[in-house]
Design a protein around this motif. Structure first.
Motif, short mmCIF file in Angstrom:
data_model
loop_
_atom_site.label_atom_id
_atom_site.label_comp_id
_atom_site.label_asym_id
_atom_site.label_seq_id
_atom_site.Cartn_x
_atom_site.Cartn_y
_atom_site.Cartn_z
N ASP A 1 0.82 -1.22 0.00
CA ASP A 1 0.00 0.00 0.00
C ASP A 1 0.85 1.27 0.00
OD1 ASP A 1 1.06 -0.16 2.52
OD2 ASP A 1 -0.85 -0.11 3.60
N ARG A 2 2.17 1.13 -0.24
CA ARG A 2 3.07 2.28 -0.25
C ARG A 2 3.44 2.64 -1.68
NH1 ARG A 2 6.86 0.18 2.15
NH2 ARG A 2 8.64 0.14 0.73
N GLN A 3 3.10 3.84 -2.12
CA GLN A 3 3.41 4.29 -3.46
C GLN A 3 4.83 4.84 -3.49
OE1 GLN A 3 0.72 3.80 -5.63
NE2 GLN A 3 2.15 4.09 -7.33
N VAL A 4 5.71 4.20 -4.27
CA VAL A 4 7.09 4.63 -4.38
C VAL A 4 7.27 5.60 -5.54
CG1 VAL A 4 9.47 3.84 -4.77
CG2 VAL A 4 7.90 2.48 -3.35
N VAL A 5 6.69 5.25 -6.68
CA VAL A 5 6.72 6.06 -7.89
C VAL A 5 5.28 6.38 -8.27
CG1 VAL A 5 7.26 5.99 -10.37
CG2 VAL A 5 8.90 5.09 -8.71
N PRO A 6 4.97 7.61 -8.67
CA PRO A 6 3.59 7.92 -9.05
C PRO A 6 3.05 6.94 -10.08
CG PRO A 6 4.90 9.93 -8.95
CD PRO A 6 5.86 8.79 -8.78
N GLU A 7 1.85 6.45 -9.85
CA GLU A 7 1.26 5.46 -10.74
C GLU A 7 1.23 5.92 -12.20
OE1 GLU A 7 -1.51 3.30 -13.11
OE2 GLU A 7 -1.78 5.38 -12.45
N PRO A 8 0.88 7.19 -12.49
CA PRO A 8 0.87 7.61 -13.90
C PRO A 8 2.24 7.50 -14.58
CG PRO A 8 -0.35 9.17 -12.53
CD PRO A 8 0.39 8.25 -11.60
N VAL A 9 3.31 7.59 -13.81
CA VAL A 9 4.65 7.45 -14.38
C VAL A 9 4.96 5.98 -14.64
CG1 VAL A 9 7.11 7.79 -13.99
CG2 VAL A 9 5.50 9.57 -13.32
N ALA A 10 4.74 5.14 -13.62
CA ALA A 10 5.07 3.72 -13.74
C ALA A 10 4.23 3.02 -14.81
CB ALA A 10 4.89 3.03 -12.40
N SER A 11 2.99 3.42 -14.95
CA SER A 11 2.08 2.69 -15.85
C SER A 11 2.14 3.15 -17.30
CB SER A 11 0.64 2.82 -15.33
OG SER A 11 0.21 4.17 -15.39
N THR A 12 2.91 4.19 -17.58
CA THR A 12 2.95 4.69 -18.96
C THR A 12 4.34 4.60 -19.59
OG1 THR A 12 3.28 6.97 -18.17
CG2 THR A 12 1.01 6.26 -18.57
N ILE A 13 5.22 3.81 -19.00
CA ILE A 13 6.55 3.67 -19.60
C ILE A 13 6.45 3.14 -21.03
CG2 ILE A 13 8.72 2.39 -19.48
CD1 ILE A 13 8.54 2.60 -16.44
N ALA A 14 5.61 2.12 -21.23
CA ALA A 14 5.48 1.54 -22.57
C ALA A 14 4.42 2.23 -23.42
CB ALA A 14 5.14 0.05 -22.45
N SER A 15 3.43 2.83 -22.78
CA SER A 15 2.31 3.40 -23.54
C SER A 15 2.39 4.90 -23.73
CB SER A 15 0.99 3.07 -22.83
OG SER A 15 0.95 3.66 -21.54
N GLY A 16 3.33 5.56 -23.06
CA GLY A 16 3.36 7.01 -23.10
C GLY A 16 4.35 7.60 -24.06
#
Length: 395
Positions: free
Chosen positions: A292-307
């Protein structure tokens, strides 16, 4: 470079073709040049659940000549030092070869570029870094150089064209010259070139407009690292510790190699243990979170391949690929994107180092190796092997 290297250039072409040189340097970097620790933080190491052995038994893979290989044969062909496979948060395979041990940090080479790219993306997400700003805004000393006149986003996508000290640009030779900046023992007799990373960057002059095409070059990452140091007022080692390493439950300190000024070799001088790199990859796979601890903002981690921005969506060729190989990869924020159906992406180093993350396959793979880099030694198709492992585990 076109044609044969000159006699003066031959000394710069050695190194990658010597297997003893490769393994010595991948496992013993801090014994050879100064280094600085990336602190793991004060907490206890996070648990790595381990499945019973045998998850990869019976798998076959495709070798560099299209031949079938067992897993031991694949690892031998790739000069593997360590392989760790995590599936859905559990270690299903962990193996060490050639005397390499789990607690010893291993050289990551250019895979380190991706880790710095993640830090930069987080700082940009938080508003501390302007991707569209000229690099010289942050590092005035680089004004008039190929890197200072480019934008931060050009560095993050290998979008500069340059030559150093007026030489015709040759990627392999410039990589060797960069290593000589770091390590005096790698310099040939009579060396009079730059003795620090900053001196090296100052010799770069643009040979084309930034952003026009992809050219894989270490200087982009070193210039970016200097930008981040100016923004945050801290070293690269302390920054990575504060933002990442001290927050993932690492077991061991990582470390960076240093130049004569005490500046980190951000583009490839990073070493870490296999298990800690797996923890890092699993955090990214889980949307930047550990529990439950966010290390890196989710929008950054989840868009490495799609962004990938439209201007950088073109396909590129892997650095070690032969010139006739098709350009099938994308590149975003210093991460390689295979463009497979699973949203995979990876950090990649020259001797076979890989951090492979595949969200749709629930897969994280760390591969450390001391692969010889030579036209006479065909590269093992590791990505294809990793995807085969993921498909097998998901079956």
């Amino acid at each position: 470079m076109t044609g044969m290297p000159t006699l003066a250039d031959l000394v710069w072409a050695r190194g990658y073709t010597d297997p003893a040189w490769a393994r010595r340097h991948t496992t013993s970097g801090r014994e050879l040049v100064p280094s600085r620790s990336v602190w793991r933080g004060p907490g206890t190491a996070s648990a790595l659940p381990i499945a019973p052995p045998g998850a990869l038994d019976g798998l076959t893979f495709t070798g560099p000549h299209g031949q079938p290989l067992t897993l031991p044969e694949l690892l031998a062909a790739a000069e593997t030092d360590a392989l760790l496979v995590m599936h859905r948060g559990t270690v299903v395979h962990e193996q060490y070869l050639h005397g390499y041990e789990p607690h010893v940090p291993h050289f990551n080479a250019s895979a380190a570029k991706s880790y710095l790219g993640l830090v930069a993306a987080v700082l940009a997400h938080e508003g501390q870094l302007d991707r569209g700003a000229q690099v010289a805004k942050y590092v005035p000393e680089l004004a008039g150089t190929a890197f200072g006149d480019a934008q931060v986003d050009h560095l993050l996508h290998m979008g500069t064209r340059m030559s150093y000290a007026g030489r015709p640009y040759d990627k392999a030779l410039e990589a060797q010259r960069y290593f000589a900046v770091l390590a005096p023992q790698l310099r040939p007799y009579g060396y009079t070139g730059p003795a620090t990373i900053r001196e090296h960057l100052a010799t770069a002059r643009a040979t084309g407009d930034p952003g026009a095409e992809f050219r894989y070059e270490n200087g982009n990452v070193e210039a970016l690292a200097e930008v981040l140091r100016r923004i945050t007022g801290t070293t690269t080692s302390a920054l990575l510790s504060e933002m990442i390493w001290s927050r993932i439950g690492a077991e061991e300190d990582a470390y960076y190699l240093l130049d004569a000024d005490g500046t980190e070799a951000a583009c490839g001088g990073f070493s870490a243990t296999t298990r800690d790199l797996a923890r890092f990859g699993e955090m990214i796979r889980c949307g930047g979170a550990i529990g439950d601890r966010q290390v890196v903002p989710e929008p950054v981690a989840s868009t490495i391949a799609s962004g990938v921005p439209d201007g950088y969506s073109r396909r590129v060729r892997f650095p070690a690929a032969p010139p006739e190989a098709p350009a099938t990869l994308s590149y975003h924020d210093l991460w390689w994107i295979p463009n497979d159906p699973y949203g995979s992406f990876m950090a990649s180093g020259i001797h076979g180092q890989r951090l492979f993350i595949s969200p749709a396959l629930d897969l994280v793979i760390v591969h450390y190796a001391s692969q010889i880099v030579s036209p006479a030694v065909p590269q093992v198709p590791l990505v294809k092997a990793f995807l085969g492992i993921g498909a097998h585990l998901c079956a």
